[in-house]
Write a protein that holds these residues in place. Structure first.
Motif, short mmCIF file in Angstrom:
data_model
loop_
_atom_site.label_atom_id
_atom_site.label_comp_id
_atom_site.label_asym_id
_atom_site.label_seq_id
_atom_site.Cartn_x
_atom_site.Cartn_y
_atom_site.Cartn_z
N ASN A 61 13.19 76.36 62.18
CA ASN A 61 14.38 75.93 61.44
C ASN A 61 14.43 74.43 61.19
N SER A 62 13.37 73.70 61.53
CA SER A 62 13.33 72.25 61.37
C SER A 62 12.90 71.88 59.96
N SER A 63 13.09 70.62 59.61
CA SER A 63 12.54 70.08 58.37
C SER A 63 11.08 69.71 58.61
N ALA A 64 10.30 69.64 57.54
CA ALA A 64 8.90 69.24 57.65
C ALA A 64 8.82 67.75 57.98
N SER A 83 -6.76 61.86 68.16
CA SER A 83 -7.12 63.20 67.70
C SER A 83 -5.83 63.97 67.52
N ILE A 84 -5.64 64.54 66.35
CA ILE A 84 -4.43 65.28 66.06
C ILE A 84 -4.84 66.65 65.56
N SER A 85 -4.30 67.69 66.19
CA SER A 85 -4.63 69.06 65.79
C SER A 85 -3.38 69.92 65.86
N ASP A 86 -3.46 71.10 65.22
CA ASP A 86 -2.34 72.04 65.29
C ASP A 86 -2.58 73.02 66.43
N GLN A 87 -1.69 74.02 66.58
CA GLN A 87 -1.79 74.94 67.71
C GLN A 87 -3.05 75.80 67.67
N SER A 88 -3.66 75.95 66.51
CA SER A 88 -4.89 76.75 66.43
C SER A 88 -6.14 75.89 66.65
N GLY A 89 -5.96 74.59 66.85
CA GLY A 89 -7.09 73.72 67.12
C GLY A 89 -7.67 73.05 65.89
N ARG A 90 -7.13 73.35 64.69
CA ARG A 90 -7.60 72.71 63.46
C ARG A 90 -7.14 71.27 63.41
N LYS A 91 -8.05 70.38 63.00
CA LYS A 91 -7.73 68.97 62.90
C LYS A 91 -6.71 68.75 61.78
N VAL A 92 -5.73 67.90 62.05
CA VAL A 92 -4.71 67.54 61.07
C VAL A 92 -5.06 66.16 60.53
N GLN A 93 -5.22 66.05 59.21
CA GLN A 93 -5.57 64.79 58.58
C GLN A 93 -4.37 63.84 58.58
N ALA A 94 -4.61 62.61 59.05
CA ALA A 94 -3.54 61.62 59.10
C ALA A 94 -4.12 60.22 59.09
N ASN A 95 -3.36 59.30 58.55
CA ASN A 95 -3.71 57.88 58.61
C ASN A 95 -2.99 57.30 59.82
N THR A 96 -3.74 56.68 60.72
CA THR A 96 -3.14 56.12 61.93
C THR A 96 -3.31 54.62 61.94
N THR A 97 -2.27 53.93 62.39
CA THR A 97 -2.33 52.48 62.54
C THR A 97 -1.70 52.09 63.86
N ALA A 104 1.72 54.30 64.28
CA ALA A 104 2.27 55.05 63.15
C ALA A 104 1.23 56.09 62.74
N ILE A 105 1.66 57.33 62.67
CA ILE A 105 0.79 58.44 62.24
C ILE A 105 1.42 59.02 60.97
N ALA A 106 0.81 58.70 59.81
CA ALA A 106 1.29 59.21 58.53
C ALA A 106 0.40 60.37 58.11
N PHE A 107 0.98 61.53 57.95
CA PHE A 107 0.20 62.73 57.66
C PHE A 107 -0.18 62.79 56.18
N ALA A 108 -1.43 63.22 55.91
CA ALA A 108 -1.91 63.38 54.53
C ALA A 108 -1.09 64.45 53.81
N GLN A 109 -0.76 65.52 54.51
CA GLN A 109 0.13 66.56 54.00
C GLN A 109 1.26 66.72 55.01
N VAL A 110 2.43 67.09 54.53
CA VAL A 110 3.56 67.24 55.45
C VAL A 110 3.23 68.32 56.48
N VAL A 111 3.76 68.13 57.67
CA VAL A 111 3.58 69.13 58.73
C VAL A 111 4.76 70.08 58.65
N ALA A 112 4.44 71.31 58.32
CA ALA A 112 5.47 72.32 58.08
C ALA A 112 6.11 72.78 59.40
#
Length: 159
Positions: A61-64, A83-97, A104-112
């Motif tokens: 019920n959260s926002s992305a 290293s950033i991954s989802d619950q299935s172990g797939r790497k999540v693309q993000a720009n980190t600074t 700051a971790i800015a995601f390439a695609q919104v995290v649903a």
């Protein structure tokens, strides 16, 4: 003398029993707001370079989420090695600074919603000593530039 002692003991026990032993407040609704599920440090010692990992749940019920910001506690320094991954172990693309004690971790695609992120801070250098490191974690949601706190990632060391 014995009567005074017994009377004092009875009164003390009565007063103690009449007070509530636990003061609790209501837990916020975690079914609709992102929150920290767990934290792990490796190795579980006071070594100089360690890895801090935490899981962030984004409920159904959260926002992305578009970005996560992390405040690094005093006494720790982090490298830009995450290293950033989802619950299935797939790497999540993000720009980190890393800017001082801010990550700051800015995601390439919104995290649903209905997702759990595993965030590994791989090269954390310990300069100070503490038995508890507290990272303040906040997020930016789709459609908003406001930074909203989602919790504190607490790492405790026991010996």
């Amino acid at each position: 003398m014995l009567k005074k002692f017994i009377f004092t003991t009875v009164v003390s026990l009565t007063l103690t029993a009449s007070f509530s032993a636990v003061y609790a407040s209501q837990i916020p609704d975690t079914k609709s707001f992102p929150h920290i599920l767990s934290t792990v440090q490796f190795p579980q010692t006071k070594w100089g370079i360690i890895r801090h990992t935490f899981k962030l749940e984004i409920p159904q019920n959260s926002s992305a989420i578009t970005q996560i910001n992390i405040d690094v506690p005093p006494g720790l320094t982090v490298k830009n090695d995450f290293s950033i991954s989802d619950q299935s172990g797939r790497k999540v693309q993000a720009n980190t600074t890393v800017n001082g004690n801010k990550i700051a971790i800015a995601f390439a695609q919104v995290v649903a919603p209905a997702n759990i992120l595993n965030i590994d801070l791989n090269k954390v250098n310990r300069r100070g000593t503490s038995n508890a490191w507290l990272y303040r974690v906040s997020a930016k949601f789709v459609g908003s530039d406001a930074e909203i706190s989602v919790g504190v990632a607490q790492f405790r060391i026991y010996f």
